[in-house]
Design a protein around this motif. Structure first.
Motif, short mmCIF file in Angstrom:
data_model
loop_
_atom_site.label_atom_id
_atom_site.label_comp_id
_atom_site.label_asym_id
_atom_site.label_seq_id
_atom_site.Cartn_x
_atom_site.Cartn_y
_atom_site.Cartn_z
N ARG A 4 -28.43 29.23 -26.87
CA ARG A 4 -28.60 28.79 -28.26
C ARG A 4 -29.22 29.88 -29.13
NH1 ARG A 4 -32.84 24.72 -30.83
NH2 ARG A 4 -31.87 24.49 -32.88
N TRP A 5 -30.24 30.57 -28.62
CA TRP A 5 -30.88 31.59 -29.46
C TRP A 5 -29.88 32.67 -29.84
CZ3 TRP A 5 -31.16 36.79 -29.26
CH2 TRP A 5 -30.83 37.42 -28.06
N PHE A 6 -29.02 33.07 -28.88
CA PHE A 6 -28.07 34.13 -29.14
C PHE A 6 -27.03 33.67 -30.16
CE2 PHE A 6 -23.95 36.09 -28.39
CZ PHE A 6 -24.25 37.44 -28.39
N SER A 7 -26.52 32.45 -29.99
CA SER A 7 -25.52 31.93 -30.91
C SER A 7 -26.06 31.84 -32.33
CB SER A 7 -25.05 30.56 -30.42
OG SER A 7 -24.07 30.03 -31.29
N GLU A 8 -27.26 31.28 -32.47
CA GLU A 8 -27.85 31.13 -33.80
C GLU A 8 -28.31 32.48 -34.35
OE1 GLU A 8 -27.30 28.67 -35.35
OE2 GLU A 8 -27.22 26.95 -34.01
N GLY A 9 -28.84 33.34 -33.50
CA GLY A 9 -29.28 34.66 -33.96
C GLY A 9 -28.12 35.49 -34.46
N ALA A 10 -26.99 35.45 -33.74
CA ALA A 10 -25.80 36.18 -34.17
C ALA A 10 -25.28 35.63 -35.48
CB ALA A 10 -24.73 36.11 -33.09
N ALA A 11 -25.24 34.30 -35.60
CA ALA A 11 -24.74 33.68 -36.83
C ALA A 11 -25.61 34.07 -38.03
CB ALA A 11 -24.69 32.17 -36.68
N GLU A 12 -26.93 34.10 -37.83
CA GLU A 12 -27.83 34.51 -38.91
C GLU A 12 -27.67 36.00 -39.22
OE1 GLU A 12 -30.42 32.54 -40.71
OE2 GLU A 12 -28.76 31.25 -40.12
N ASP A 53 -12.57 23.73 -30.74
CA ASP A 53 -12.55 22.26 -30.64
C ASP A 53 -13.15 21.87 -29.29
OD1 ASP A 53 -11.79 19.55 -30.17
OD2 ASP A 53 -10.27 19.73 -31.73
N LEU A 54 -14.39 21.42 -29.32
CA LEU A 54 -15.09 21.14 -28.07
C LEU A 54 -14.55 19.90 -27.37
CD1 LEU A 54 -18.77 22.02 -29.08
CD2 LEU A 54 -16.94 23.50 -28.23
N GLY A 55 -14.05 18.92 -28.12
CA GLY A 55 -13.44 17.76 -27.51
C GLY A 55 -12.19 18.13 -26.73
N LEU A 56 -11.43 19.06 -27.27
CA LEU A 56 -10.25 19.56 -26.57
C LEU A 56 -10.66 20.28 -25.28
CD1 LEU A 56 -7.27 20.28 -26.25
CD2 LEU A 56 -7.57 22.04 -28.02
N ARG A 57 -11.73 21.05 -25.35
CA ARG A 57 -12.22 21.72 -24.16
C ARG A 57 -12.66 20.71 -23.09
NH1 ARG A 57 -13.65 27.02 -23.71
NH2 ARG A 57 -13.21 28.36 -25.50
N LEU A 66 -15.51 24.87 -19.82
CA LEU A 66 -16.63 24.00 -20.18
C LEU A 66 -17.89 24.75 -20.62
CD1 LEU A 66 -16.28 21.32 -17.37
CD2 LEU A 66 -15.79 21.00 -19.80
N LEU A 67 -18.03 26.00 -20.23
CA LEU A 67 -19.26 26.73 -20.56
C LEU A 67 -19.58 26.73 -22.06
CD1 LEU A 67 -19.29 29.78 -18.10
CD2 LEU A 67 -21.10 28.08 -18.40
N PRO A 68 -18.61 27.02 -22.95
CA PRO A 68 -18.95 27.00 -24.37
C PRO A 68 -19.38 25.63 -24.88
CG PRO A 68 -16.92 28.23 -24.00
CD PRO A 68 -17.23 27.52 -22.71
N VAL A 69 -18.91 24.56 -24.24
CA VAL A 69 -19.35 23.22 -24.63
C VAL A 69 -20.79 23.01 -24.18
CG1 VAL A 69 -18.81 20.76 -24.57
CG2 VAL A 69 -16.97 22.44 -24.25
N ALA A 70 -21.08 23.40 -22.95
CA ALA A 70 -22.43 23.24 -22.42
C ALA A 70 -23.45 24.04 -23.24
CB ALA A 70 -22.47 23.69 -20.96
N TYR A 71 -23.04 25.20 -23.75
CA TYR A 71 -23.94 26.06 -24.52
C TYR A 71 -23.83 25.84 -26.02
CZ TYR A 71 -25.38 28.92 -20.53
OH TYR A 71 -25.94 29.37 -19.36
N ASN A 72 -23.16 24.76 -26.44
CA ASN A 72 -23.03 24.48 -27.86
C ASN A 72 -24.41 24.49 -28.53
OD1 ASN A 72 -22.33 23.54 -30.41
ND2 ASN A 72 -22.17 21.41 -29.76
N PRO A 73 -24.62 25.35 -29.53
CA PRO A 73 -25.96 25.47 -30.12
C PRO A 73 -26.44 24.21 -30.81
CG PRO A 73 -24.33 26.67 -31.43
CD PRO A 73 -23.66 26.29 -30.15
N HIS A 74 -25.51 23.32 -31.17
CA HIS A 74 -25.92 22.10 -31.85
C HIS A 74 -26.16 20.94 -30.88
CE1 HIS A 74 -25.26 24.05 -35.65
NE2 HIS A 74 -24.02 24.32 -35.33
N GLY A 75 -25.95 21.19 -29.59
CA GLY A 75 -26.25 20.18 -28.59
C GLY A 75 -25.36 18.94 -28.73
N GLY A 76 -25.92 17.77 -28.45
CA GLY A 76 -25.18 16.53 -28.55
C GLY A 76 -24.74 16.02 -27.19
#
Length: 510
Positions: A146-154, A441-445, A465-475
């Motif tokens: 999550r930190w990497f995903s959000e840090g890169a986006a910022e 599309d995480l549902g598709l994954r 599944l890895l990108p779903v598991a690491y989704n920065p927004h969780g859920g």
């Protein structure tokens, strides 16, 4: 002397008057923008988004192909921040824009953007931040903490656009200054070891986003840390845990924390300026929306955002009113079909879609809405096999028009699963291709991951599944993806049976 970061202030701009503006569509390689604006401003906005994409592609060495028309991000520009918040729902008074990733229909909704002087509003920052997520997950399948995903986006969202076509990336995230200095501190150890961060209750706003940006910026530009970020990602890719990968790549967390404090105190920070020649873009096509399509645009935006069962009848009434005024506009009838479908009127949706296609056989949304309606009524048919065959027909027709549209591939697969039949290899190949076309599309994954587990293709399922598991927004979907990965690792013989199968279905439909 501490580095002085001035917090960005969200600017609210007046909606352009009708005397010099009308609903326009700006179409480019990666975006479609709809705005009630003038040609100069929507063209500049489109060019900036394309140069932003080109800049990210250059810096991240991405070779992703140009998306199919329906896999582009559609940006709807509405009047102001209040409209954005109403469309989003909830009570977040700070919301300045949002993004919804969806196979065949990803969209962003933002208020009027004014970036004529190169500076960007907070609403533009939100859009660039969310598009960075879209780009990162579309470009690779590596696990992103999550930190990497959000840090890169910022890091990328702190952009600036020059009048000559150049773009700055990696500028100081001034909009995070307040939280870095005033919010509850987040340590580097908290970012790099999620178990530490999760120990806190997080009842108050903290500096997670700001500190993630700081760590990403520092690891990108600091010479002494050169190569460490790449090493960290490689270790994660090899299966190392987040804490162990970080310790091996970055060393002692306390030392890293002190280095970050020093970095934040610098008088100046580095940024990357890319000249126009380094971020070339394709042509921008402009189209003025006809009167009917323009009149339907407020309905279309709400419908694309998604409507609740309570909202759907009201929106349908508005759509029918517009359709009565413009019965010869295929785009209007296509939008009507969507609102009929949202209200649960399948026969009416099919009729509206057929009317749209009779006027314009290239109305992509009409094929989609007709197919969706036919799929919804198929289980109740006397001859379900024939009903599902009929439901596939609109998607097959759409596939002939746009070969790389992901939805025909998804629904071809689903037509077998929903009948309780084993999908043939061709259908599974289509689902894999759909995921490649819409990796965001995480549902598709989740659907594909579950199918691969059932076939015993554990390594392929893990990659999906890895990108779903690491989704920065969780859920819930992210939580269950992690459960599936744990089960895959612990039980090589597992093929999706048991309670997990039902939970997977719930996660997929989230």
């Amino acid at each position: 002397m501490r580095f002085k970061m001035v917090a960005a202030v969200l600017s609210v701009f007046l909606w352009p008057g009708l005397a010099h503006a009308a609903w326009l569509e700006a179409s480019s390689e990666h975006f479609v923008i709809y705005a009630d604006d003038n040609e100069r401003d929507i063209t500049r906005f489109s060019q900036q988004l394309e140069r932003y994409h080109a800049g990210m592609a250059l810096l991240l060495a991405s070779k992703a192909p140009v998306p199919s028309p329906s896999s582009r991000v559609t940006v709807y520009v509405v009047r102001n921040k209040r409209e954005v918040q109403a469309l989003h729902g909830g009570d977040n008074k700070f919301l300045g824009g949002f993004y919804v990733p969806r196979a065949g229909g990803s969209l962003a909704i933002v208020p009027t953007v004014d970036s004529g002087n190169g500076a960007i509003t907070m609403s533009m920052v939100v859009l660039l931040h969310e598009y960075a997520h879209h780009f990162l997950i579309s470009s690779n399948s590596m696990p992103m903490p999550r930190w990497f995903s959000e840090g890169a986006a910022e890091f990328f969202a702190s952009a600036k656009f020059e009048a000559d076509g150049g773009v700055w990336l990696g500028r100081p995230a001034q909009h995070r200054a307040g939280e870095l200095y005033l919010a509850r501190d987040v340590k580097a150890a908290d970012l790099l070891d999620p178990t530490e961060y999760d120990k806190s209750k997080h009842t108050a706003y903290d500096a997670f986003y700001g500190k993630s940006w700081l760590l990403y910026h520092y690891l990108t530009f600091d010479v002494a840390r050169s190569g460490q970020l790449g090493r960290y990602l490689a270790l994660l890719q090899d299966g190392k845990g987040q804490r162990d990968a970080a310790l091996e790549a970055f060393g002692d967390f306390d030392v890293l924390e002190k280095d970050l404090d020093k970095y934040l105190s610098k008088n100046k920070m580095s940024a990357l300026k890319l000249t126009a020649e380094k971020v070339p873009i394709g042509a921008i096509s402009l189209r003025a929306l006809p009167a009917g399509e323009a009149a339907m645009m407020p309905v279309r935006i709400r419908s694309k955002r998604g409507t609740s069962p309570e909202e759907a009848p009201t929106l349908l009434a508005e759509a029918r009113t517009v359709a009565l005024r413009y019965p010869g506009d295929a785009a209007v009838l296509s939008a009507l079909a969507e609102t009929e479908y949202d209200a649960g009127h399948d026969k009416e949706a099919i009729a509206a879609a057929d009317a749209a296609l009779a006027l314009d056989p290239k109305q992509v949304n009409a094929y989609v809405q007709k197919g969706l309606a036919l799929f919804r009524i198929a289980p109740e048919a006397d001859d379900t096999a024939a009903a599902y065959k009929a439901a596939r027909a609109p998607f097959i027709a759409l596939n002939r028009i746009e070969n790389d549209h992901p939805l025909p591939l998804v629904y071809f697969y689903r037509s077998f699963v929903e009948q309780g039949e084993k999908p043939p290899a061709l259908a599974l190949d289509g689902l894999i291709r759909a995921m490649q076309l819409a990796p965001f599309d995480l549902g598709l994954r989740m659907t594909l991951g579950h199918a691969l587990v059932g076939l015993g293709r554990r390594d392929d399922a893990r990659t999906v599944l890895l990108p779903v598991a690491y989704n920065p927004h969780g859920g819930g979907m992210s939580d269950f993806a992690r459960k599936m990965l744990d089960r895959i690792n612990k039980d090589p013989a597992w093929k999706g049976e048991g309670d997990e199968s039902e939970e997977a279905s719930e996660a997929i439909s989230e």
